[in-house]
Enzyme design. Structure first.
Site: not given
Length: 548
Positions: A86, A163, A230, A232, A259, A288
């Site tokens: 990516r 993004n 994503h 996290y 991500e 990432w």
């Protein structure tokens, strides 16, 4: 899901990561004409290649727009086993614009390295909350402006429109904004698979994308949209990871983990659960990020300083750990991957020769292999009887192996790999005996020592160790002798040991690797009595360092 406001790594810095699709949505996917597809496309909730082969992304993010001179990273990412990269681009609103010529070059490099290329615009990051962030509509305009670089690349390119396109303010607009951007690109003639990121800095703690993904998918006239989450700090338990991904699988909507990392400032994501769940469900993921992180999240670098031979613990986990890239990635058949026709292994590489032998390392070099398509890289293995352990991967024909035990014999050999994953026969082996530690050999290092402050009976010292070699030094041991009976009472940057005048220092976690050309600095508080003369000789892993 718990609302959390800290931003993701991609939101604060560079890039993204992706993953791919869960079983799709039959009712919605039925509108997608798989037979007519000429490139990557969604059908039955899965991402397929133009030939109908299922494709699961396994790869990483690369921050091209900030590190345009590091395009060689694509070959290094491929050599680690990835099938997708990516790539971070800029529309020019917040960073230097990547024009059509540059985009075409990125796509060309992806193809040369047999990688599926996911391209994303980063300027949308945190729209509505982040100063300077632009809308998805603005991102769509950028894609239209570089359309000439993407025409005919539907087999190789996924367009990730923007993004993390909404932060934690105004995220309720995500659904309408995303639909409109998808439709704008379709109206402009884009036939590519499109990827859309979740709001809330990509983490969708509000459940907005989760609730509205079906309506966004239906709004795409081509039914060729993939959803990217994503993961996290919001996803710090296996239950949260599984719940989110299972929802899309159960709804038969295509989902990827766009991500994720092994740690983050907003919480500690459960990377093991992310990898295991993605593998169990057949979903793609992109970690990432390759290298170049800053602003306090340097721990998310997979390699140090873009050095492919300097994997960090996070890189080691993602590439070589359970459910990681090396064990699970399959090259796209458009490049000759499984079912694609490249079944010919590279030729056997030459036997390695050893040079630069120290007490803890050796440099190995060998004659190149050849392949009917292209040699992608080499695996250096340590041979112990009938067993092997891979100790280095590289795209070149030499590698430095470190972390060895002094005065010990090791046997090494080399395999070549091609871009389709075929492995050569093993080379002939070489046996190397490391030097005895402390034998006066010269190491690739220089050391500077200074007294930063002094008072009666006490002082603050500072030692800087510089790597003068061409490869990273890891897990090192520094040694010196105090000439006047000084002692160390406390240290930062390392852990000291002292026997009389002799000092040995082992690194802290954040100083454990010294990149080529880089340095680490240790500080300490010590005592002195009579005089405080500085030491004049230092060793690193038993070899002598120059003193500056």
């Amino acid at each position: 899901m718990r609302p959390r406001t800290a931003r993701t790594a991609g939101g604060v810095l560079l890039g993204l990561a992706l993953s791919l699709f869960g079983p799709g949505q039959p009712a919605l996917a039925a509108g997608n004409d798989a037979d007519a597809a000429t490139g990557l496309h969604v059908s039955g909730g899965r991402l397929l290649e133009g030939n109908g082969n299922d494709f699961v992304m396994r790869g990483v993010n690369h921050a091209h727009t900030w590190y345009a001179h590091e395009l060689d990273s694509l070959s290094h990412i491929k050599a680690k086993g990835a099938n997708t990269v990516r790539v971070v681009l800029s529309s020019g609103d917040r960073w230097t614009r990547n024009d059509a010529l540059d985009v075409a070059n990125v796509v060309s490099e992806c193809k040369a390295n047999r990688l599926i290329c996911v391209l994303e615009v980063h300027d949308t990051t945190g729209y509505g909350e982040q100063s300077g962030a632009v809308s998805l509509d603005r991102a769509a305009d950028y894609w239209i402006s570089v359309k000439s670089a993407l025409e005919g690349q539907e087999d190789y390119v996924v367009v990730n429109i923007g993004n993390e396109p909404h932060g934690n303010t105004g995220y309720q607009n995500w659904t309408a904004d995303t639909r409109a951007a998808v439709q704008k690109l379709r109206a402009a003639g884009f036939d590519h698979a499109l990827m859309v990121d979740a709001p809330n800095w990509g983490q969708d703690w509000s459940g907005t994308m989760r609730a509205d993904a079906a309506s966004v998918f239906s709004a795409d006239p081509d039914r060729n949209t993939i959803f990217s989450i994503h993961m996290y700090g919001v996803y710090d338990t296996a239950a949260e990871v599984q719940d989110y991904l299972n929802h899309f699988v159960d709804a038969e909507l295509p989902i990827v983990v766009g991500e994720f990392g092994h740690d983050h400032s907003d919480g500690n994501p459960d990377e093991d659960a992310i990898l295991a769940t993605a593998q169990r469900l057949g979903l793609g993921y992109l970690g990432w990020s390759w290298s170049g992180n800053g602003g306090g999240v340097e721990y998310l670098d997979m390699v140090e300083g873009f050095d492919p031979d300097a994997l960090t613990p996070w890189g080691e986990r993602l590439f070589n750990g359970a459910d990681g890239i090396a064990a699970t990635a399959e090259e796209a058949t458009v490049y000759g991957g499984p079912g694609g026709g490249d079944d010919e292994a590279p030729t056997r590489p030459g036997a390695p020769t050893a040079s630069g032998v120290t007490s803890t390392g050796v440099t190995l070099s060998w004659a190149a292999s050849s392949d009917n398509v292209r040699v992608a890289g080499y695996d250096v293995v340590r041979v112990n009887g009938s067993s092997e352990t891979t100790v280095r991967t590289t795209t070149g024909t030499s590698a430095t192996v470190t972390g060895l035990t002094p005065n010990t014999s090791y046997t090494f050999a080399v395999y070549a790999r091609d871009a389709a994953g075929n492995r050569s026969a093993r080379s002939a082996a070489v046996t190397v005996t490391t030097r005895q530690g402390g034998d006066g050999t010269t190491a690739n290092c220089s050391v500077s020592y200074k007294v930063a402050g002094q008072w009666q009976g006490g002082f603050q010292g500072e030692v800087t160790v510089r790597n003068t070699g061409t490869t990273a030094i890891r897990d090192w041991t520094l040694g010196w002798r105090f000439p006047a009976g000084q002692t160390i009472s406390t240290m930062w940057g390392g852990t000291p040991g002292q026997s009389g005048a002799d000092v040995t220092v082992r690194p802290a976690s954040y100083t454990a690797a010294i990149p080529a050309g880089g340095s680490v600095t240790l500080g300490f508080i010590g005592t002195w009595n009579g005089s405080n003369t500085s030491p004049t000789a230092f060793t690193l892993d038993g070899g002598a360092c120059s003193v500056s």
